[in-house]
Design an enzyme around this catalytic site. Structure first.
Site, PDB file in Angstrom:
ATOM      1  N   ASP A  12      -0.616  10.124   5.143  1.00 45.95           N
ATOM      2  CA  ASP A  12      -1.777   9.285   4.853  1.00 45.95           C
ATOM      3  C   ASP A  12      -2.340   8.755   6.178  1.00 45.95           C
ATOM      4  OD1 ASP A  12      -2.158   7.486   1.809  1.00 45.95           O
ATOM      5  OD2 ASP A  12      -3.610   7.588   3.467  1.00 45.95           O
ATOM      6  N   ASP A  32      -7.676   7.847   4.315  1.00 48.58           N
ATOM      7  CA  ASP A  32      -7.994   6.607   3.616  1.00 48.58           C
ATOM      8  C   ASP A  32      -9.424   6.139   3.921  1.00 48.58           C
ATOM      9  OD1 ASP A  32      -6.722   4.409   2.039  1.00 48.58           O
ATOM     10  OD2 ASP A  32      -7.352   3.230   3.766  1.00 48.58           O
ATOM     11  N   GLU A  34     -10.656  10.408   1.204  1.00 53.10           N
ATOM     12  CA  GLU A  34     -10.931   9.500   0.098  1.00 53.10           C
ATOM     13  C   GLU A  34     -12.357   9.017   0.244  1.00 53.10           C
ATOM     14  OE1 GLU A  34      -9.379   5.583   0.165  1.00 53.10           O
ATOM     15  OE2 GLU A  34      -9.078   5.493  -1.982  1.00 53.10           O
ATOM     16  N   HIS A  61      -2.027   5.736  -6.639  1.00 56.12           N
ATOM     17  CA  HIS A  61      -1.402   4.414  -6.480  1.00 56.12           C
ATOM     18  C   HIS A  61      -2.409   3.277  -6.638  1.00 56.12           C
ATOM     19  CE1 HIS A  61      -3.307   5.354  -2.747  1.00 56.12           C
ATOM     20  NE2 HIS A  61      -3.158   4.113  -2.353  1.00 56.12           N
ATOM     21  N   ASP A  62      -3.702   3.625  -6.751  1.00 58.56           N
ATOM     22  CA  ASP A  62      -4.732   2.590  -6.919  1.00 58.56           C
ATOM     23  C   ASP A  62      -5.244   2.511  -8.343  1.00 58.56           C
ATOM     24  OD1 ASP A  62      -6.347   3.422  -3.775  1.00 58.56           O
ATOM     25  OD2 ASP A  62      -4.802   1.918  -4.216  1.00 58.56           O
TER      26      ASP A  62
HETATM   27  O1  TEU Z   1      -8.384   2.502  -1.321  1.00 58.08           O
HETATM   28  C1  TEU Z   1      -9.788   2.444  -1.124  1.00 58.08           C
HETATM   29  C2  TEU Z   1     -10.459   1.698  -2.184  1.00 58.08           C
HETATM   30  O2  TEU Z   1     -11.653   1.682  -2.313  1.00 58.08           O
HETATM   31  C3  TEU Z   1      -9.624   0.853  -3.052  1.00 58.08           C
HETATM   32  O3  TEU Z   1     -10.224  -0.408  -3.033  1.00 58.08           O
HETATM   33  C4  TEU Z   1      -9.627   1.451  -4.441  1.00 58.08           C
HETATM   34  O4  TEU Z   1     -10.800   2.168  -4.702  1.00 58.08           O
HETATM   35  C5  TEU Z   1      -9.579   0.311  -5.402  1.00 58.08           C
HETATM   36  O5  TEU Z   1      -8.442  -0.414  -5.037  1.00 58.08           O
HETATM   37  C6  TEU Z   1      -9.453   0.835  -6.837  1.00 58.08           C
HETATM   38  O6  TEU Z   1      -9.241  -0.307  -7.643  1.00 58.08           O
HETATM   39  C7  TEU Z   1      -7.649   2.854  -0.138  1.00 58.08           C
HETATM   40  C8  TEU Z   1      -6.181   2.919  -0.506  1.00 58.08           C
HETATM   41  O7  TEU Z   1      -5.981   3.969  -1.455  1.00 58.08           O
HETATM   42  C9  TEU Z   1      -5.794   1.576  -1.070  1.00 58.08           C
HETATM   43  O8  TEU Z   1      -4.448   1.589  -1.547  1.00 58.08           O
HETATM   44  C10 TEU Z   1      -5.936   0.550   0.045  1.00 58.08           C
HETATM   45  O9  TEU Z   1      -5.691  -0.738  -0.493  1.00 58.08           O
HETATM   46  C11 TEU Z   1      -7.351   0.574   0.650  1.00 58.08           C
HETATM   47  O10 TEU Z   1      -7.858   1.878   0.874  1.00 58.08           O
HETATM   48  C12 TEU Z   1      -7.319  -0.097   2.006  1.00 58.08           C
HETATM   49  O11 TEU Z   1      -6.561   0.695   2.889  1.00 58.08           O
END
Ligand code: TEU
Ligand code: CA
Length: 563
Positions: free
Chosen positions: A98, A199, A256, A332-333
């Site tokens: 990542d 990311d 992403e 994970h989000d």
């Molecule tokens: O997520 C990017 C992002 O936009 C997140 O806010 C996500 O879309 C949102 O949480 C969905 O509810 C990336 C990573 O995947 C995330 O885990 C990190 O918290 C974020 O960037 C900051 O690095």
């Protein structure tokens, strides 16, 4: 379209903190992952995307990096990581790391220096601005509630943080910063990794002047995404990154891309002038939220199958021969897909298999999130004190304490959408803490682990696990699944999602009932065939059954080869 290993692969995402603990401290770690590689080999995945394992204070569970070239204490050592890579490669499994370079941790040495003085050599590694009229430099809202700016007394200026205040945005306009990042990326590639998941990579370039966002409603801060997503120099930065790093090896790169359109995806991933292999787009993740407001993520809106068909069909058709899709419903989000798009109650197994069939029969590279392959579900912790995710905790404080919204309403949104739904420990068996740890887990284990766990799945031939294993195997055996053209059928049907994939004379037909109802599937007249071969189904099916007219069972999925 050329054939590349990353087009034919299935990727498995590991969120290390919640995967497997090996030393009893209640936190997953690298040696825990090593102990589970044979499980991944049995599942048949080709690539592992490892969420961040770098040194971090874990304000955002590793997405706040304080040393890009060392391993966080909780996860182990660089030697453990080297062993993990070797053990993966020994099993023919590739590793994608990542890459989190839109921001670092505020405990990174660069930021410690940067905040010391306005003329510090590292000052411009970050985005500092004086206040305006006694307030923040602009009115942007952070993804994690409140202002996207943090005042720093030492130099009487604010620094930008699109995420937590412990995640200061890096200043990509500074070539010295960019070169430091490329140096770090080459260092990891030289160690033998097989690619990067990038990311929020489309947020690197901000609109000059950092203009105020349009004021919507009476909130103090507002969505400024139009000024920091797909900004004016993004293509320049990614082109330079491609030239300096990515072009050096046969690697997988997935960016992403919040708010990305298919046009953005074609620009960034076409094989002639693109810089990345594929994007994680979010349109299908926004079907149950208002995409133009961060806080409305939590508003409970039912997604609609016609919208899902429209979005996925656009991405399948527009990228045809021009780019490449990533295929995911979980990470994970995001909440657990079986709870969000299927049914995590009576029809859990059938609907988890349906969703797996949907993803694995589309054109693109499928991504399986840890636990998805056994149908793990959302969790419903009774109290906000049981939650760990900074996005969830900050939202609760803003909505309940600052805006006076009823805690029960806010908890309902958290139960549906919190990122912690995906971060409860992987359920390995029905023993203490589901076999995740011998200690006290950093976050609660989902109470349904006695029924939903890997050990039970492995011995049940009808488990989601064995169904996913078959889906993955089908991809390897049938080029039509990787390369076939996608054509939607029954566009207006509100319960059945049906499509064909065509690759030369090879055609498959996917019939997916996304409901608990029992709709009749009627094959459209234009589909000529002489015979059918059942490739996979989530119910017992008479393979000789005529497919012209089928009554489908709840969440029934069938895939046929048409001959
Ligand atoms: O997520 C990017 C992002 O936009 C997140 O806010 C996500 O879309 C949102 O949480 C969905 O509810 C990336 C990573 O995947 C995330 O885990 C990190 O918290 C974020 O960037 C900051 O690095
Ligand atoms: Ca541990």
């Amino acid at each position: 379209m050329t054939t590349k290993w990353w087009k034919e692969s299935v990727v498995y995402q590991i969120y290390p903190r919640s995967f497997q603990d090996s030393n009893g401290d209640g936190i997953g770690d690298l040696r825990g992952i090593i102990s589970r590689l044979d499980y991944l080999k049995e599942l048949g995945v080709d690539v592992v995307w490892l969420s961040p394992v770098y040194k971090s204070p874990n304000d955002d569970n590793g997405y706040d990096i304080s040393d890009y070239q060392d391993i966080m204490d909780e996860f182990g050592t660089l030697a453990d990581w080297e062993e993990l890579l070797a053990e993966m490669h020994a099993r023919g499994i590739r590793m994608v790391m990542d890459l989190v370079v839109n921001h670092s941790s505020d405990e990174h040495a660069w930021f410690v220096e940067s905040r010391k003085s306005k003329d510090n050599p590292y000052r411009d590694f970050y985005i500092w601005r004086p206040g305006k009229d006694g307030r923040e430099p602009n009115n942007w809202e952070s993804f994690f509630s409140g202002s996207a700016w943090q005042y720093d007394e030492a130099t009487d200026e604010y620094y930008l943080h699109l995420f937590s205040r412990k995640q200061p945005d890096l200043n990509w306009e500074n070539p010295a910063l960019r070169n430091k990042i490329y140096e770090m990326m080459r260092w990891w590639l030289d160690k033998g990794i097989d690619g990067f998941r990038m990311d929020v990579i489309t947020m690197l370039s901000k609109t000059p002047g950092l203009p105020d966002a349009p004021v919507i409603g009476d909130k103090p801060y507002h969505w400024g995404g139009q000024y920091f997503i797909h900004g004016p120099r993004l293509d320049e930065y990614l082109s330079e990154m491609h030239r300096e790093v990515l072009s050096r090896g046969d690697i997988l790169t997935v960016g992403e891309a919040v708010m990305a359109t298919t046009e953005h995806a074609i620009d960034l991933t076409n094989e002639e002038t693109g810089h990345l292999n594929m994007l994680f787009q979010f349109e299908h993740m926004d079907l149950d939220r208002d995409p133009h407001s961060m806080s409305a993520k939590w508003a409970l809106k039912r997604w609609d199958l016609l919208d899902l068909k429209q979005v996925m069909t656009r991405w399948q058709r527009n990228l045809e021969g021009k780019g490449w899709n990533s295929l995911y419903l979980s990470n994970h989000d995001q909440p657990r897909s079986v709870s969000r798009f299927g049914d995590d109650g009576y029809h859990r197994v059938a609907s988890a298999k349906l969703l797996g069939t949907f993803l694995h029969m589309l054109q693109g590279t499928p991504y399986i999130y840890q636990g998805e392959e056994i149908g793990m579900t959302n969790v419903r912790f009774p109290s906000i004190d049981d939650y760990r995710d900074i996005e969830t905790l900050n939202m609760y404080r803003e909505f309940v304490h600052d805006r006076g919204i009823d805690p029960a309403t806010v908890m309902a949104g958290i139960h549906a959408k919190s990122r912690d739904n995906a971060r409860t420990p992987v359920q390995w068996d029905d023993g203490p803490n589901a076999g995740f740890t011998t200690g006290k887990p950093w976050i609660g284990v989902n109470a349904n682990y006695p029924e939903i766990n890997v050990r039970a799945a492995l011995v049940d031939p009808n488990s989601v696990f064995h169904y996913y294993k078959k889906l993955i195997r089908l991809r390897k055996e049938n080029p039509v699944i990787v390369h076939g053209r996608y054509d939607l059928l029954l566009e207006a049907h509100t319960e059945i999602y049906a499509f064909t994939r065509t690759h030369g004379d090879d055609r498959l037909l996917a019939i997916l009932n996304f409901t608990a109802n029992q709709p009749v599937f009627a094959l459209p007249s234009g589909i000529a065939y002489s015979g059918t071969e059942l490739m996979i189904s989530n119910f017992e099916v008479d393979a000789a059954e005529d497919i012209a007219l089928l009554t489908l069972r709840p969440y029934e999925a069938r895939v046929y080869r048409l001959t």
